[in-house]
Design an enzyme around this catalytic site. Structure first.
Site, PDB file in Angstrom:
ATOM      1  N   SER A 147       0.852  -1.187   0.000  1.00 19.66           N
ATOM      2  CA  SER A 147       0.000   0.000   0.000  1.00 19.66           C
ATOM      3  C   SER A 147       0.887   1.235   0.000  1.00 19.66           C
ATOM      4  O   SER A 147       2.018   1.203   0.502  1.00 19.66           O
ATOM      5  CB  SER A 147      -0.895   0.020   1.242  1.00 19.66           C
ATOM      6  N   TYR A 160      -1.379  -0.565  10.475  1.00 17.93           N
ATOM      7  CA  TYR A 160      -1.506  -0.816   9.040  1.00 17.93           C
ATOM      8  C   TYR A 160      -0.255  -0.359   8.291  1.00 17.93           C
ATOM      9  O   TYR A 160       0.281  -1.085   7.442  1.00 17.93           O
ATOM     10  CB  TYR A 160      -2.744  -0.091   8.508  1.00 17.93           C
TER      11      TYR A 160
END
Length: 258
Positions: A147, A160
């Protein structure tokens, strides 16, 4: 959008295992690979939806239930793939707890932190560990789905961001350890509208959502799937250990608050 369940879909004899494949980006990658003739094994913790999706995708799709954070399930799942197809040519590690936001650091529960890292990062390691011998046998490839959060953050996304940053680092470590037989790369998506088509129609994104991207639109699962398919192909035979950012140019854009 891709057409699913086409009885005329070719089969090129190659087998890919895609995790987190019951919805979103994982489903888009699976559908794209099937149109290119891959036999795709969809792995997901959601047994009911995963089985349904595999049926819709047609004969070139097969489902296996798997929690990627649990090594016993990974080991059994990979064994099922080999028992069913006798080979494995590609691994796409997409399974993740996708919500980047957690409580403020002072109230972040360690159990929540550990679970997110276990799924998003440790799961990719476990899949690579158990798939490596079979990928080596066919000079296969791994693609990890990271990501842009690996290099950019908003507040309260520590777990995350850490998991995706670790996944980028794991990618180049695996590329060196598993080469030359196995190539390993990662794709870091930005804003991808990975919602189900019905939800996209009911709650369309705004003009501003699209316009803020240098390319003029928010990304689609097909944008990611096309890149993954190329990285798994022979055309990418000289590419390994790399991160490919798919974000419509957003990470190159200077943003100032008014």
């Amino acid at each position: 959008m891709l057409e699913w369940g086409n009885d005329d879909t070719p089969n090129n004899g190659r087998v890919a295992l895609v995790t987190g494949a019951a919805r979103g980006i994982g489903l888009g990658i699976s559908a794209w690979l099937i149109t290119e003739g891959w036999q795709v094994v969809l792995a997901d913790i959601d047994r009911e939806r995963g089985s349904k999706v595999a049926r819709v995708l047609g004969d070139n799709a097969w489902f296996v239930a798997m929690d990627v954070a649990k090594e016993d399930q990974v080991s059994v799942g990979v064994a099922e793939v080999l028992g069913q197809f006798g080979r494995l040519d590609a691994l796409v590690c997409n399974a993740a707890i996708a919500d980047p936001h957690t409580p403020p650091l002072e109230s972040l529960d360690l159990k929540r932190w550990n679970r997110l890292l276990a799924v998003n990062l440790t799961g990719a390691m476990l899949l690579a560990k158990h798939c490596a011998p079979y990928l080596r046998a066919h000079r296969g490839a791994i693609v990890n789905i990271a990501s842009t959060r690996a290099s950019q953050s908003e507040a309260n996304c520590e777990a995350y961001a850490a998991s995706k940053g670790g996944l980028v680092a794991l990618t180049h470590a695996l590329a060196v350890s598993l080469g030359p037989e196995v190539r390993v790369n990662c794709v870091s998506p930005g804003w991808i509208d990975a919602r189900d088509p019905v939800q996209q129609r009911l709650e369309p994104l705004s003009v501003f959502d699209h316009a803020q991207h240098p390319v003029g639109r928010v990304g689609t699962v097909e944008d990611v799937a096309a890149q993954v398919a190329w990285l798994l192909s022979d055309a990418a035979g000289f590419v390994t250990g790399q991160e490919f950012v798919i974000d419509g140019g957003m990470s190159r854009k200077m943003v100032y608050e008014d």
